[in-house]
Design a protein around this motif. Structure first.
Motif, PDB file in Angstrom:
ATOM      1  N   HIS A 180       0.777  -1.123  -0.018  1.00 21.45           N
ATOM      2  CA  HIS A 180      -0.184  -0.105   0.113  1.00 21.45           C
ATOM      3  C   HIS A 180       0.780   1.237  -0.058  1.00 21.45           C
ATOM      4  O   HIS A 180       0.569   2.390  -0.834  1.00 21.45           O
ATOM      5  N   LEU A 183       2.704   1.707  -3.265  1.00 18.83           N
ATOM      6  CA  LEU A 183       2.000   2.158  -4.341  1.00 18.83           C
ATOM      7  C   LEU A 183       1.706   3.585  -4.117  1.00 18.83           C
ATOM      8  O   LEU A 183       1.644   4.395  -4.982  1.00 18.83           O
ATOM      9  N   ALA A 184       1.000   3.991  -2.781  1.00 20.20           N
ATOM     10  CA  ALA A 184       0.584   5.568  -2.585  1.00 20.20           C
ATOM     11  C   ALA A 184       1.847   6.260  -2.719  1.00 20.20           C
ATOM     12  O   ALA A 184       1.701   7.396  -3.279  1.00 20.20           O
ATOM     13  N   GLY A 185       2.927   5.912  -2.450  1.00 18.02           N
ATOM     14  CA  GLY A 185       4.324   6.628  -2.794  1.00 18.02           C
ATOM     15  C   GLY A 185       4.945   6.768  -3.927  1.00 18.02           C
ATOM     16  O   GLY A 185       5.910   7.308  -3.998  1.00 18.02           O
ATOM     17  N   GLY A 186       4.380   6.151  -4.820  1.00  6.56           N
ATOM     18  CA  GLY A 186       4.879   6.007  -6.173  1.00  6.56           C
ATOM     19  C   GLY A 186       6.326   5.123  -6.352  1.00  6.56           C
ATOM     20  O   GLY A 186       7.316   5.701  -6.856  1.00  6.56           O
TER      21      GLY A 186
END
Lengths: 343, 343, 343, 343
Positions: A180, A183-186
């Protein structure tokens, strides 16, 4: 009716929110009495208790940690443990126990109910989100938020110096936080315990990212392992396949390997305990509070041996045994889904 | 294959995350071409486009707003609107449209597909979380987080001065933001549009909170309304039941009424646009990204007239018509659940 | 007039704010031209440049890192370095250089001016706040804020488990970050490079904190050293006084020693690069922006060989040579001042 | 020695940090006794006190507001006020008073000392940073940080919809918060009470920003006033020069005027009490703590009638009379300095 409450296992943002909700609803709607046990099962074993009433839970909603303290004590492993637990609960005139904790704490509650008839209701808690039978556990959203914010910050350092930044996040057995937050942090690479990684492939992603003239972020769960050859253990010491001591955990090991193989400078950040402390996110406060409210409903309905759980936007109740039977790990298709961002 | 992308309605944290995911997956996995339409349906009407390729979506994941711009233009209300849309899509050789937006934007997409055969896939977006057929929409978690942080801050001012603090949050037709942020922020009263409130009851809660020697926080959705007598409209002007102009929205009105009836000092904070701007929360980035990835799957599977949606932890596809048929409001039992914290 | 701009040394929140202010003021007030050199002095050496005009600095104020890139290249250590610098500046028709960096970058600028007549103006930058002649450097406030937030979070973990939490923060030669974040975060022990610490005294503070029934937080600058016996080096490997390899930096070493001597469980968090990345604090944006504006004033006034600096609330100019002559370390009386909170 | 402590005026992040530092140092270094007066001067008038010892100040460092409560009561305006104050201080055997507050609270302390010989030491506090004789007051940095974060968020809404966003921040008489947050947030117009603004000029800046194809943010202090014609009062009601009632404060008025004159859509956000609540920034905790420590030094040195103050990085002591003689407003040259970013 008198209810005992305890929190066990590692601390986790949202524990206090559960305690507050349990007490507020129990006292106001049903005039229940409460007794807090100190430091998880250890308090029940030793008869160490805390006053637990409405003044005691004032203002604790936004506070991390647990006002009841916690431990990893397992009464089944203590001499005479079950007997002492039953005696203390009888002495305290406790009619039901609400146990807030992870796999271990809830496993004890499951057995106490199924084998000894101790009336227990469980509330699931784990930073790692690896408990079956619930969509999410509280603490996880906070941990992901903290890790994501750290990754956001590390991007600028990676770009300014054209370096690889390796971020080691929590997750010994399950890669949810890595998945998570990565993905959220690129992140450009995400490595999880469920899928052994190929170091050549990782280096390939790193190199292709540099070719696109950006610097890569590699997010690695502390329990991630390479496919072959090297073996990394997380406990301060680490070993390779030949038993040689390594300096530390998988993050630092990975940075060194990436440097060696790609010739690019790499740095490691190990987020550690920062991920589990401090004020819970709004989502976790909401989830923890609703868990607490529904735990009281379960007690009132005498649904013992069960645990509250999130399904979609509903709070349901499931058998404790089911919840603790096996770890909820990242399914392969969820991991495949995010690979489009690798490299 | 060439895909048009547009974002419509109010801006919302996570729009850019959707756009990035759509383009990354479309280009890398399927070699699709993309064309960005400027400012929602207005861009399709007027043929205003933006280059949309991998360099164009670099670095936009953590950025609020939308790089494509937005508007509330409805082509069904424009002269020759549908014809112009079809002509422009033909001219641009667009094979499918991904429309990211709320009820209005998706309603247009639904009709374009059902009545005119324009191949559309929808991605749901609303700060307010009031779209049916999905557990959550992105943007909502960010808004709740911002509102909760504000409520956290207002507690200290309320306590230091023993004042009532009224916090007006977004939500004209649905009280989700008020419900979640009010619970997460430890509010003592939460008022939502779905349930008309009784001013005497509100003042009772306020008074009982002061008797417990704490100062109350009242969270009110901008669309909440009193049960009788007074009527508050939100548009800069407000009116009472007798048509008298009021100074502003429900928050300010409520603070004045509470002051008048309880004799306690009250202050209002209207959070406003701060709730919808800035970097998305980790949860919203994750949800928006997954929505984008699955929108490409839907295009590839030619599942037009459908929208991606969250169910538990899965992304599913539902008919656009179903999603836009009616507003998802707060059920009465969810509101009753939190009343234990009132007063 | 054409001005070259470069950023050198470690990245630091606020670099982009300086660049933006320099360009905005130079272009709008004086119609200067700008040329950006890539990666610090390396770009001047190699003639690697970037377009630097108003569109190039749009939106960069809140972004961490540096759009110009950075390096630690020192032209005085490169063969023919000074000649190549002069040739490239002549070729690019640069009339003045604005060098943004720390001790090393500004030291080069000082020598280029004093020994080779290259017209340089300096802007001081260091996370560590250890540059003389200025009250603060930008980046420091952001780093202290990040470290303080981490300490806030770690308190709850320490209390919940009655553990010692050791937090290692940046600061190899100066303890400013440790001092400020330790005080702001309510640490019970703060250890800085300027004052060798006595391990027995540290363990005494830890023990007395537990006696008051609270769990201690120990903040240690990465360059802090024990008084005698042991020697800790920070570079992945560490050594004791007998040359034995230690597992890692001072934080981890200290936690192990505290565990061994007090019998209390201890954990370490190494904040690392997270402290230097991401969006600058409001204070740092303000300071960096004002530094940039005044650097243009200095260029316009032909005050070369000087650096902008903060004194109270004023921006002044000081000789570069003075600023880089010696490190600004924590004075003993400032450290003594905070000892009242130890233990 | 027994010391009374009180906090007066509006609440402000950092008050608790001062109280904690005062008590920790007083008790540990000098064995002083403390007595807390409730709600500022009102508590001294009425003999309302709180226990104030080391357990009472545990854990309050990061908490906003004040554990002692606050009020705006002025004993010089109460019948027999001074007599009651002297009697209560005598009854409580108080040897010295530490008064923490703004202009009004400290003004009372100044007179009590100079005219009645009550031994007072002052600690300056104002969100607005408008106290003379100190570089900064605590609370200001926190307020600027909150306002800057809000402005960051509003940029994305402004850009996505090409709207003007007007942000009204605190500051009735001094524009420090507007100046600092406006600069840090990248505002395109900043309006402060010290300089009446020309509405045509403001609209010119707004228009030129749109021509550069970006959307403007206008930051306006609540006390800012237009040059002529219209008059805006902040008290819920507002008036124009002809006495016509306006809907609210300067922010909303300004948005309407900008809409009317430029034809561009404009929205207002009034940050309000959010700016003064919640946990203090690291800078404010540091400043407040040092103020507290030095206030004890002042008491010990019997330097009554004086106030602690920040000069550069030093804490000094200045006469209370000097500090409260006149407001510290934004000098014209500091305002001119930032105009390069307007438009």
């Amino acid at each position: 009716m008198r209810i005992g409450v305890l929190t066990g296992g590692g601390d986790c943002p949202g524990l206090n929110a559960v305690i507050r909700a349990v007490v507020r609803k129990g006292v106001q709607d049903h005039s229940y009495d409460f007794i807090g046990y100190r430091d998880g099962w250890r308090g029940v074993l030793n008869g160490a208790t805390s006053r637990l009433d409405i003044p005691a839970v004032r203002g604790i909603l936004p506070r991390g940690g647990t006002v009841l303290g916690s431990s990893r004590t397992n009464p089944f492993k203590e001499p005479g443990g079950i007997r002492r637990i039953r005696e203390n609960l009888a002495k305290d005139e406790v009619d039901a126990l609400i146990a807030i904790g992870g796999e271990d704490t809830l496993g004890v509650a499951a057995l106490l109910w199924s084998e000894h008839g101790v009336p227990c209701v469980g509330v699931p808690k784990t930073i790692d989100n690896d408990l079956s039978a619930t969509d999410y556990t509280f603490g996880f959203d906070t941990a992901v938020g903290i890790a994501t914010e750290a990754i956001d910050r590390l991007h600028t350092t990676a770009e300014s110096h054209m370096r690889v930044l390796v971020v080691e996040v929590m997750g010994r057995h399950a890669g949810w936080i890595a998945l998570h937050s990565g993905l959220a942090g690129g992140a450009n690479v995400i490595l999880i315990p469920e899928q052994r990684f190929d170091l050549d492939e990782v280096c390939g992603w790193v190199t292709s990212r540099f070719r696109a003239s950006y610097a890569p972020i590699v997010v690695v769960a502390e329990g991630a392992m390479p496919k072959d050859g090297d073996l990394v253990l997380k406990d301060g010491t680490s070993h390779d396949a030949f038993g040689h001591v390594r300096l530390s955990g998988v993050g630092e090991w990975l940075a060194k390997e990436i440097e060696r193989r790609t010739g690019k400078e790499a740095r490691t950040t190990v987020l550690g305990h920062v991920q589990r402390g401090g004020t819970p996110s709004a989502f976790d406060r909401w989830l923890a509070t609703r868990f607490g409210l529904h735990a009281i409903d379960a007690v009132r309905g005498r649904e013992f041996g069960r645990m509250v759980a999130l399904r979609g936007t509903d709070i349901v109740r499931v058998p404790l045994a089911e919840a603790t039977a096996r770890l909820k790990t990242v399914p392969v298709e969820r991991y495949e889904e995010v690979k489009v961002f690798f490299g």
